[in-house]
Scaffold this motif. Structure first.
Motif, PDB file in Angstrom:
ATOM      1  N   ASN A  82       0.821  -1.209   0.000  1.00 50.75           N
ATOM      2  CA  ASN A  82       0.000   0.000   0.000  1.00 50.75           C
ATOM      3  C   ASN A  82       0.847   1.247   0.000  1.00 50.75           C
ATOM      4  N   GLU A  83       1.909   1.173   0.825  1.00 49.78           N
ATOM      5  CA  GLU A  83       2.802   2.319   0.930  1.00 49.78           C
ATOM      6  C   GLU A  83       3.413   2.643  -0.420  1.00 49.78           C
ATOM      7  N   ARG A  84       3.874   1.584  -1.089  1.00 54.98           N
ATOM      8  CA  ARG A  84       4.471   1.755  -2.421  1.00 54.98           C
ATOM      9  C   ARG A  84       3.476   2.360  -3.390  1.00 54.98           C
ATOM     10  N   LYS A  85       2.247   1.860  -3.296  1.00 56.20           N
ATOM     11  CA  LYS A  85       1.191   2.320  -4.184  1.00 56.20           C
ATOM     12  C   LYS A  85       0.960   3.818  -3.995  1.00 56.20           C
ATOM     13  N   ASN A  86       0.880   4.194  -2.715  1.00 50.59           N
ATOM     14  CA  ASN A  86       0.668   5.613  -2.407  1.00 50.59           C
ATOM     15  C   ASN A  86       1.791   6.470  -2.942  1.00 50.59           C
ATOM     16  N   LEU A  87       3.026   5.988  -2.706  1.00 50.94           N
ATOM     17  CA  LEU A  87       4.184   6.741  -3.166  1.00 50.94           C
ATOM     18  C   LEU A  87       4.135   6.920  -4.672  1.00 50.94           C
ATOM     19  N   ARG A  88       3.740   5.855  -5.344  1.00 53.94           N
ATOM     20  CA  ARG A  88       3.678   5.929  -6.787  1.00 53.94           C
ATOM     21  C   ARG A  88       2.635   6.939  -7.246  1.00 53.94           C
ATOM     22  N   ARG A  89       1.498   6.932  -6.562  1.00 58.21           N
ATOM     23  CA  ARG A  89       0.448   7.879  -6.935  1.00 58.21           C
ATOM     24  C   ARG A  89       0.963   9.302  -6.748  1.00 58.21           C
ATOM     25  N   GLN A  90       1.661   9.476  -5.612  1.00 58.67           N
ATOM     26  CA  GLN A  90       2.212  10.795  -5.311  1.00 58.67           C
ATOM     27  C   GLN A  90       3.181  11.222  -6.410  1.00 58.67           C
ATOM     28  N   ARG A  91       4.012  10.259  -6.810  1.00 61.47           N
ATOM     29  CA  ARG A  91       5.003  10.563  -7.842  1.00 61.47           C
ATOM     30  C   ARG A  91       4.325  10.995  -9.136  1.00 61.47           C
ATOM     31  N   ARG A  92       3.245  10.294  -9.462  1.00 57.12           N
ATOM     32  CA  ARG A  92       2.515  10.655 -10.681  1.00 57.12           C
ATOM     33  C   ARG A  92       2.006  12.079 -10.598  1.00 57.12           C
ATOM     34  N   ILE A  93       1.473  12.401  -9.420  1.00 60.61           N
ATOM     35  CA  ILE A  93       0.914  13.736  -9.266  1.00 60.61           C
ATOM     36  C   ILE A  93       2.020  14.773  -9.395  1.00 60.61           C
ATOM     37  N   GLU A  94       3.145  14.485  -8.695  1.00 57.61           N
ATOM     38  CA  GLU A  94       4.202  15.488  -8.681  1.00 57.61           C
ATOM     39  C   GLU A  94       4.845  15.663 -10.045  1.00 57.61           C
ATOM     40  N   LEU A  95       4.933  14.568 -10.784  1.00 56.20           N
ATOM     41  CA  LEU A  95       5.520  14.678 -12.119  1.00 56.20           C
ATOM     42  C   LEU A  95       4.528  15.235 -13.119  1.00 56.20           C
ATOM     43  N   GLY A  96       3.295  15.351 -12.676  1.00 52.29           N
ATOM     44  CA  GLY A  96       2.290  15.927 -13.560  1.00 52.29           C
ATOM     45  C   GLY A  96       1.821  14.973 -14.626  1.00 52.29           C
ATOM     46  N   THR A  97       2.233  13.709 -14.513  1.00 53.13           N
ATOM     47  CA  THR A  97       1.857  12.801 -15.587  1.00 53.13           C
ATOM     48  C   THR A  97       0.400  12.400 -15.501  1.00 53.13           C
ATOM     49  N   GLN A  98      -0.144  12.502 -14.285  1.00 51.60           N
ATOM     50  CA  GLN A  98      -1.533  12.091 -14.168  1.00 51.60           C
ATOM     51  C   GLN A  98      -2.453  13.117 -14.825  1.00 51.60           C
ATOM     52  N   LYS A  99      -1.983  14.355 -14.833  1.00 51.17           N
ATOM     53  CA  LYS A  99      -2.805  15.396 -15.438  1.00 51.17           C
ATOM     54  C   LYS A  99      -2.461  15.563 -16.910  1.00 51.17           C
ATOM     55  N   ARG A 100      -2.095  14.469 -17.536  1.00 48.82           N
ATOM     56  CA  ARG A 100      -1.841  14.498 -18.966  1.00 48.82           C
ATOM     57  C   ARG A 100      -3.050  15.074 -19.691  1.00 48.82           C
ATOM     58  N   SER A 101      -2.790  15.819 -20.736  1.00 51.03           N
ATOM     59  CA  SER A 101      -3.897  16.417 -21.487  1.00 51.03           C
ATOM     60  C   SER A 101      -4.698  15.314 -22.187  1.00 51.03           C
ATOM     61  N   PRO A 102      -5.964  15.594 -22.504  1.00 52.38           N
ATOM     62  CA  PRO A 102      -6.776  14.582 -23.200  1.00 52.38           C
ATOM     63  C   PRO A 102      -6.092  14.106 -24.467  1.00 52.38           C
ATOM     64  N   LEU A 103      -5.416  15.032 -25.153  1.00 53.27           N
ATOM     65  CA  LEU A 103      -4.721  14.642 -26.383  1.00 53.27           C
ATOM     66  C   LEU A 103      -3.608  13.647 -26.064  1.00 53.27           C
ATOM     67  N   GLY A 104      -2.876  13.941 -24.981  1.00 60.27           N
ATOM     68  CA  GLY A 104      -1.789  13.044 -24.561  1.00 60.27           C
ATOM     69  C   GLY A 104      -2.310  11.649 -24.283  1.00 60.27           C
ATOM     70  N   TRP A 105      -3.434  11.588 -23.553  1.00 62.41           N
ATOM     71  CA  TRP A 105      -4.029  10.282 -23.257  1.00 62.41           C
ATOM     72  C   TRP A 105      -4.441   9.564 -24.516  1.00 62.41           C
ATOM     73  N   THR A 106      -5.036  10.319 -25.423  1.00 65.19           N
ATOM     74  CA  THR A 106      -5.504   9.698 -26.662  1.00 65.19           C
ATOM     75  C   THR A 106      -4.335   9.094 -27.409  1.00 65.19           C
ATOM     76  N   ILE A 107      -3.243   9.859 -27.524  1.00 67.03           N
ATOM     77  CA  ILE A 107      -2.072   9.355 -28.249  1.00 67.03           C
ATOM     78  C   ILE A 107      -1.529   8.106 -27.561  1.00 67.03           C
ATOM     79  N   LEU A 108      -1.437   8.179 -26.229  1.00 62.86           N
ATOM     80  CA  LEU A 108      -0.933   7.047 -25.456  1.00 62.86           C
ATOM     81  C   LEU A 108      -1.745   5.793 -25.734  1.00 62.86           C
ATOM     82  N   TRP A 109      -3.068   5.936 -25.679  1.00 61.28           N
ATOM     83  CA  TRP A 109      -3.911   4.767 -25.882  1.00 61.28           C
ATOM     84  C   TRP A 109      -3.918   4.305 -27.322  1.00 61.28           C
ATOM     85  N   LEU A 110      -3.778   5.274 -28.215  1.00 58.24           N
ATOM     86  CA  LEU A 110      -3.704   4.927 -29.624  1.00 58.24           C
ATOM     87  C   LEU A 110      -2.476   4.040 -29.874  1.00 58.24           C
ATOM     88  N   ILE A 111      -1.345   4.468 -29.334  1.00 61.10           N
ATOM     89  CA  ILE A 111      -0.119   3.689 -29.504  1.00 61.10           C
ATOM     90  C   ILE A 111      -0.311   2.284 -28.945  1.00 61.10           C
TER      91      ILE A 111
END
Lengths: 291, 301
Positions: B6-35
């Protein structure tokens, strides 16, 4: 005292069957083939091998352009296929790092190409790549492009082999690299985020150096594996057209088994073996440090 | 254990938030899923195509049609041919494949578990554990084609050509290094205390191995067995050289499916699928270990 003695006996008791088996079934055949490589033995017409010294090696290395072209094809194949697999695998793994939902589903899905019998892979692709009625050319025609001579053109056929190998093994690269990325320590990324590093900087300065040892290991593993290329050649092109896709292992097979030229075949096996052994030693010394 | 995860999971979520990757733009998500979708289609299409083709008529097999009943009329012609018309040959190959893979895996398991236990539990001096393990692994790195000539002669001398036993012996060599390495890892990770307690209670070494260590390593044993089963099932070169007529396996059957006479794709597809389906099913059971197996047991996923 008795306990320590028994321990000494028991560890060899457990290990010896395995060592004995490998010596009889791996070392003995290899030494046999080394001895044969110094003889001339055309098994279809000769009863027994005839000692000829290093003639076989001299003939292969200096008088056999077909050997060199097979080696050259194999080296080009290994280089291209490993570079492409690493590129795509690394790219995908980095892209999906942190963002990958449903990864267990994909993990099982991506295991399928590499779990399939390679010969089945070869024939599935051979069907699809058929120049006249294969699905790929039919599809190309439908969208208005020209047919490609996937397996019958001297220029294209080597790349076709690379393509199929990339299909088979890129998921492997991806899975290993993805797992390696997931295992990286979180704290460094936090520090990088605090320092305001860009996404690319994070990859170049942190992620890549940290996973570099694993990359070296799997690249070596893939190189050794790619050298063994046989089934795809056997199934898709049978070394054609005009020997343009003749891999070293296929030429060894033709010489030694198909044409029953056992002496020359053994000599070629040994040259092949030494090439792979050179790369294997690097890998083995790396693995030795890890255990 | 769960806490840590759980701790690892939380840390990872935090990392995503801090790196801003979770707030990827809709276009970014679309490209990611397209690939991802493109890569998945690329990976799965050949298998899908084989399944479709195996249910097609001779005439349909060349058409780019994808949906059964809608675009073409499915037929069991291919499967009928494989299991009935040429049934004898198919069943013989299937029987040989199962026999060879299960016997050689059993041998790998037996020798591998013994050697793995020895290398994982005891200390060798002089020729150290590391050296022995690396030497064993080096046997896996030889290109099979480089040893087929002496194997061929060896088996001819023993009069074992075209006998499944010869192929069983060859496949065992091929998979034994993997078995030893995986078992070595498993035994090393098991706690020693239980075996030590057994010794104090007067248990012999063999007793401790069979009654305590082996049952505890059961998941490892299953992984080794299934992995070496898959690799033996897939192996082609040794069977090609050592078996001609009686001792043929599924890969040989596949290789013979595309005759010069015909472009009978439905036949090739259904025969290939006979080779593919069993290993795919087995793979889902050992998905965690397959990558490890393919890296000679060197990388843990």
């Amino acid at each position: 005292m008795k306990y320590a003695y028994r321990k000494h006996v028991i560890k060899w008791f457990f290990l010896l069957p395995c060592l004995a088996y490998l010596i009889v079934m791996a070392i003995f055949p290899l030494t046999w083939s080394l001895r044969l490589s110094f003889t001339k033995w055309l098994a279809t017409i000769m009863e027994n091998p005839e000692w000829t010294g290093i003639t076989n090696f001299r003939d292969i290395l200096f008088k056999d352009p077909r050997f060199w072209s097979a080696l050259w094809f194999t080296v080009r194949f290994v280089f291209l296929t490993v570079v492409i697999q690493l590129g795509i695998g690394l790219g995908l793994a980095h892209l999906l790092h942190n963002n990958f939902r449903g990864r267990n589903f994909f993990r099982v899905l991506f295991l399928i190409p590499m779990a399939c019998p390679p010969i089945a892979v070869a024939f599935l692709w051979k069907m699809m790549l058929h120049p006249d009625i294969g699905i790929i050319n039919t599809a190309l025609q439908t969208i208005g492009l020209a047919k490609v001579k996937w397996t019958t053109s001297v220029v294209v056929a080597p790349f076709t082999i690379v393509m199929v190998d990339v299909w088979e093994w890129t998921p492997f690269m991806f899975l290993v690299l993805f797992a390696a990325f997931q295992a990286l320590p979180v704290e460094i990324y936090d520090a990088a985020a605090v320092d305001g590093a860009s996404n690319f900087q994070v990859f170049r300065k942190i992620t890549f150096p940290l996973v570099a040892p694993i990359i070296v290991t799997i690249v070596l593993i893939r190189i050794i594996d790619a050298f063994k290329l046989f089934e795809l050649i056997f199934g898709i092109t049978s070394a054609g057209p005009a020997n343009a896709t003749e891999a070293l292992s296929f030429y060894v097979y033709l010489t030694g088994i198909k044409w029953m030229n056992l002496g020359k075949g053994s000599a070629m096996s040994w040259i092949f073996l030494l090439i792979v052994l050179g790369i294997s030693l690097i890998l083995l010394s790396r693995l030795r440090k890890k255990i | 254990m769960d806490n840590q995860r759980n701790e690892r999971k939380n840390l990872r979520r935090q990392r995503r938030i801090e790196l801003g990757t979770q707030k990827r733009s809709p276009l970014g998500w679309t490209i990611l899923w397209l690939i991802m979708v493109v890569f998945t289609i690329w990976t799965m299409f050949p298998i899908f195509w084989a399944v479709i083709t195996s249910f097609k008529h001779t005439g349909d097999a060349f058409n780019p049609t994808f949906i059964p009943w809608v675009q073409f009329k499915p037929t069991l012609q291919g499967w009928h041919f494989v299991f009935i018309t040429a049934g004898e040959r198919t069943l013989r190959s299937l029987k040989n494949s199962i026999l060879i893979a299960s016997c050689s895996s059993a041998l790998v398991l037996l020798l591998g578990a013994f050697a793995g236990y020895s290398l994982g539990r005891f200390v060798f001096r002089g020729w150290k554990n590391k050296d022995i393990a690396v030497w064993i692994l080096s046997n896996r790195m030889f290109p099979p084609v480089a040893v087929v000539i002496p194997y061929f002669l060896f088996m001819r001398t023993l009069r074992l050509l075209d006998n499944p036993l010869a192929i069983i012996m060859a496949h065992t060599v091929l998979n034994l290094p993997l078995g030893v390495w995986l078992m070595m890892d498993f035994f090393r990770d098991l706690p020693r205390d239980l075996e030590d307690a057994a010794f104090i209670d007067g248990c012999s070494h063999l007793g401790a191995f069979f009654r305590i260590a082996l049952p505890l390593a059961a998941p490892g044993l299953v992984a080794v067995y299934v992995l070496s089963f898959i690799f033996s099932w897939n192996e082609f070169i040794f069977v090609l050289v050592l078996g001609f007529h009686k001792a043929t396996t599924i890969p040989i059957l596949i290789a013979g499916a595309l005759t010069s006479k015909g472009l009978e794709f439905w036949k090739v597809a259904s025969i290939s699928l006979i080779g593919i389906i069993p290993v795919v099913i087995l793979t889902t059971f050992v998905s965690k270990f397959l990558v490890r197996g393919l890296t000679f047991g060197a990388l843990k996923e």
